[in-house]
Structure formats: C-alpha cells, structure tokens
Write a protein that holds these residues in place. Structure first.
Motif, PDB file in Angstrom:
ATOM      1  N   ASP A  49       8.854   5.202   8.763  1.00  0.00           N
ATOM      2  CA  ASP A  49       9.449   4.229   9.195  1.00  0.00           C
ATOM      3  C   ASP A  49      10.841   4.126   9.383  1.00  0.00           C
ATOM      4  O   ASP A  49      11.660   3.931   8.277  1.00  0.00           O
ATOM      5  CB  ASP A  49       8.811   2.959   8.528  1.00  0.00           C
TER       6      ASP A  49
ATOM      7  N   SER B 109       5.382  11.278  -1.229  1.00  0.00           N
ATOM      8  CA  SER B 109       4.694  11.729  -0.344  1.00  0.00           C
ATOM      9  C   SER B 109       4.580  13.088  -0.004  1.00  0.00           C
ATOM     10  O   SER B 109       3.903  13.702   0.684  1.00  0.00           O
ATOM     11  CB  SER B 109       5.677  11.135   1.244  1.00  0.00           C
TER      12      SER B 109
ATOM     13  N   ARG C 277       0.961  -1.199   0.101  1.00  0.00           N
ATOM     14  CA  ARG C 277      -0.037  -0.085   0.008  1.00  0.00           C
ATOM     15  C   ARG C 277       0.896   1.136   0.007  1.00  0.00           C
ATOM     16  O   ARG C 277       2.035   1.238   0.525  1.00  0.00           O
ATOM     17  CB  ARG C 277      -1.037  -0.045   1.287  1.00  0.00           C
ATOM     18  N   THR C 278       0.288   2.240  -0.726  1.00  0.00           N
ATOM     19  CA  THR C 278       1.108   3.644  -0.741  1.00  0.00           C
ATOM     20  C   THR C 278       1.339   4.049   0.735  1.00  0.00           C
ATOM     21  O   THR C 278       2.129   4.805   1.014  1.00  0.00           O
ATOM     22  CB  THR C 278       0.282   4.494  -1.682  1.00  0.00           C
ATOM     23  N   GLU C 279       0.281   4.037   1.596  1.00  0.00           N
ATOM     24  CA  GLU C 279       0.346   4.192   2.879  1.00  0.00           C
ATOM     25  C   GLU C 279       1.734   3.687   3.823  1.00  0.00           C
ATOM     26  O   GLU C 279       2.219   4.377   4.393  1.00  0.00           O
ATOM     27  CB  GLU C 279      -0.908   3.898   3.939  1.00  0.00           C
ATOM     28  N   ASP C 280       1.718   2.392   3.296  1.00  0.00           N
ATOM     29  CA  ASP C 280       2.952   1.806   4.042  1.00  0.00           C
ATOM     30  C   ASP C 280       4.123   2.400   3.492  1.00  0.00           C
ATOM     31  O   ASP C 280       5.372   2.776   4.259  1.00  0.00           O
ATOM     32  CB  ASP C 280       3.014   0.322   3.639  1.00  0.00           C
TER      33      ASP C 280
ATOM     34  N   ARG D 130       9.459   6.198  -3.398  1.00  0.00           N
ATOM     35  CA  ARG D 130      10.023   6.648  -2.132  1.00  0.00           C
ATOM     36  C   ARG D 130      11.347   6.714  -2.011  1.00  0.00           C
ATOM     37  O   ARG D 130      12.082   5.680  -2.230  1.00  0.00           O
ATOM     38  CB  ARG D 130       9.511   6.099  -0.738  1.00  0.00           C
TER      39      ARG D 130
ATOM     40  N   PHE E  92       4.925   5.416   2.198  1.00  0.00           N
ATOM     41  CA  PHE E  92       5.056   6.868   2.633  1.00  0.00           C
ATOM     42  C   PHE E  92       5.172   6.943   4.259  1.00  0.00           C
ATOM     43  O   PHE E  92       5.254   8.116   4.590  1.00  0.00           O
ATOM     44  CB  PHE E  92       3.796   7.652   1.965  1.00  0.00           C
ATOM     45  N   ALA E  93       5.001   5.940   4.944  1.00  0.00           N
ATOM     46  CA  ALA E  93       5.137   5.914   6.402  1.00  0.00           C
ATOM     47  C   ALA E  93       6.493   6.239   6.947  1.00  0.00           C
ATOM     48  O   ALA E  93       7.458   6.187   6.236  1.00  0.00           O
ATOM     49  CB  ALA E  93       4.734   4.542   7.159  1.00  0.00           C
TER      50      ALA E  93
END
Length: 348
Positions: A200, A292, A192-195, A243, A197-198
């Motif tokens: 982390d 992001s 997922r893009t959410e992962d 990313r 762009f986290a």
C-alpha cells in the motif's frame, strides 16, 4: 582498496564492508570518499547497495572488531546518515573480517565481540553454522551495565503524540540497538495482517510522514534514516506482526536492531508493543515476530533493579549471511565491470 560485499538475509540490500584504517578519520573527508564509492557502485549497476560498514581491529582488548555504520540516503551520492547502527551490516562485517584475515576463520562456536562506534552498543555474535559462502549467527545485544527500562524511552513516556495529516498519532519512541517509533496498526485503521502486509503506497507514504514528525520532535534531520518507524499488531499463535520501512522502501522483514528494540519495548508497560503483546498473549522475554518476508525470534532478559526493571541483554537467533564477493574499488585492477555486476546484482 578492497570492498567486501555480503548479504545478510532479510536485509533490504547487501552491505559494502571497507577497512576503516584506509579511510579518512574526519566525517567530511570520509563522506567525500564514500560518495566516490557510491558513484562507482552506481556506474556498474549496483547502486542498490546503500549500506556501508567501516571496520578495523578493536582498540579495546575486550572486543575483536570496531564497527561503524553509514547509511546511504536516496537523495544523492553525497547523502548519508551516520546516526544509527545496522545489525545485518554487523554480520556482514564479521564475514568480511574473516575473509580478509583480520578475524579468525568462521567456525561453529566462535564468538566475535563488536564495538559499535555509532552508539556505543556492545554486540556479541556467535557462529552456529559456517560454510564456504554462508554462515548462520545468533546475535546478543549486551548491556555494559543493566539499564533501567525507562531510560530506553526517548521522550520519557511510554507513548507520545505527534500530529500527522492533521490527526494526533500516538507513538512509542524507544531506543535499543536503534531508535524506533512504534505505531499501533489499529491507529492506522488496520485490524488484519493481510492489511498490514499489503503493498500500500499510501500507507508507506503516511509512515514516512510519521517518521518525519517524530524526527522533528526529537530535533533530528527530517530527511535522515532515524528514528526508524514500524507498525505493530497482535497476530495469531501468540505472535506480533510487524511492518517497517527502510531506505527507501518497505523493509522486507525487520532489522536486527528493530527486533531488539521491539523485544525491549515489549517489556515496558504502556508502550505500543507492550499493549500488542498483552493482546497476543506473548510470554515475558520471548517474542515471535511475523513479517511479510518471514518470521524471527528474539528474547530479552530483564532483572529486578533497585527502582525498576533493568535490561541486561537481548538475543536474536538464526540469522544467515551469504558472501557475494570481494572487489577492488579504486582502481578496478583489470576486472571487467560486468563480472562484478553479476555478483552485486544478487539479492537486489
């Protein structure tokens, strides 16, 4: 010496542009002087400026500006990498050249031809908007002669495997604008893009280790800035999500050279970006990049060669700059440090 400070939007930090004619020509002496400039920046609270552009009027009549990029590294004031280029700093150099009078005043339609001394790239920057402190550019990466796509593969193959943390990691090593190691998001367990762009830290550290492993494979310094590393995945609406890491943190968007390299890699069958583009349904030649920090659009043009497709040029559109100021570096000529710091602390 006067230093011009310009921020190209989407870059990790502003660029300090200096006149190369007033700096030593040998690398050792040059880096000694730049270390002094870094110390000065750090002393006034602007140590976040890690990009240096050295410019002068071009020797060759087909170009307007000779440009050399120096990346400052976080290891210390004397740590630099001379290997690669920076598209954002090229734009800063053009703005500074117009400010200093070595280039014409920026106006819509003006084209500035830049010779990149680091790697021999030919860049044509076209101004589409120009204001008192801001300008908008389209950037064209032009091949002096059409280049077979296979020659862009640093390891001679669409993918190469490096071992990181005891696991094989397939990467695509592609060099266009700057050398990049592209990694599939699925290889790192992301869907997922959410992962992607986290924020982390563990993932950032892992990408640093991948970058170091690819540098070792190429015989380059492990603690340098190149090759760059970026994670790629298919995103919604026919886009590619990317990313990348910079020096010394996540890149807020993607480097101009990274966008150019990605656009080239998308045209090479079997590379990580090519696979992602097939999954996303990206049309040949045009890539919408989601990061992001926003989105960008890049177009690559390829022609049929005698034996294989050949790259002719790449265009990245709509990149804006903001001028932060021009300041004496040595000596300060009566300026108060707090006056300079107020400007240089912008876009931190």
């Amino acid at each position: 010496m006067i230093g011009h400070v310009v921020y190209a939007h989407g870059s990790p930090c502003p660029t300090l542009v200096l006149d190369a004619r007033r700096l030593p020509r040998t690398d050792d002496a040059l880096l000694d002087r730049l270390a002094v400039a870094r110390k000065w920046l750090d002393d006034i609270g602007a140590g976040h400026i890690l990009k240096f552009a050295l410019v002068e009027p071009a020797e060759h009549p087909l170009f307007d500006l000779d440009y050399r990029f120096v990346q400052a590294l976080p290891a210390g004031p004397g740590a630099f990498d001379l290997r690669g280029s920076c598209g954002h700093s090229i734009l800063a150099s053009i703005v500074a050249g117009a400010e200093s009078g070595s280039l014409p005043r920026l106006s819509p339609g003006l084209r500035v031809r830049v010779m990149v001394r680091n790697n021999g790239d030919h860049i044509v920057c076209e101004i589409t908007e120009a204001g008192r402190d801001s300008a908008l550019f389209d950037i064209h990466f032009v091949q002096p002669a059409p280049k077979p796509l296979s020659e862009l593969l640093l390891a001679g193959a669409a993918t190469t495997t490096v071992e990181v943390d005891g696991r094989p990691i397939p990467v695509s090593l592609v060099s266009m604008g700057n050398p990049y190691a592209f990694v599939a998001a699925s290889t790192l367990g992301m869907s997922r893009t959410e992962d992607l762009f986290a924020d982390d830290q563990g993932m950032f550290d892992r990408l640093v280790r991948i970058r170091r492993a690819t540098a070792a494979l190429l015989g380059w310094p492990a603690d340098g800035a190149f090759p760059k590393v970026a994670v790629v995945m298919a995103a919604e609406s026919g886009r590619l999500a990317v990313r990348a890491i910079s020096v010394p943190t996540w890149h807020p968007t993607i480097a101009l050279t990274g966008a150019a390299c990605l656009a080239a890699a998308v045209r090479i069958e079997g590379t990580v970006p090519w696979v992602a583009a097939q999954q996303a349904g990206v049309p040949d030649g045009a890539v919408d990049i989601l990061t992001s920090g926003g989105s960008s659009r890049v177009t690559s043009t390829v022609r049929d060669g005698a034996d294989e497709p050949e790259l002719t040029w790449i265009t990245v559109r709509g990149k804006r700059t903001t001028t932060l100021g021009s300041f004496p570096i040595e000596p300060l000529a009566g300026l108060q440090s707090k006056e300079i710091t107020a400007c240089l602390s912008l876009y931190r």
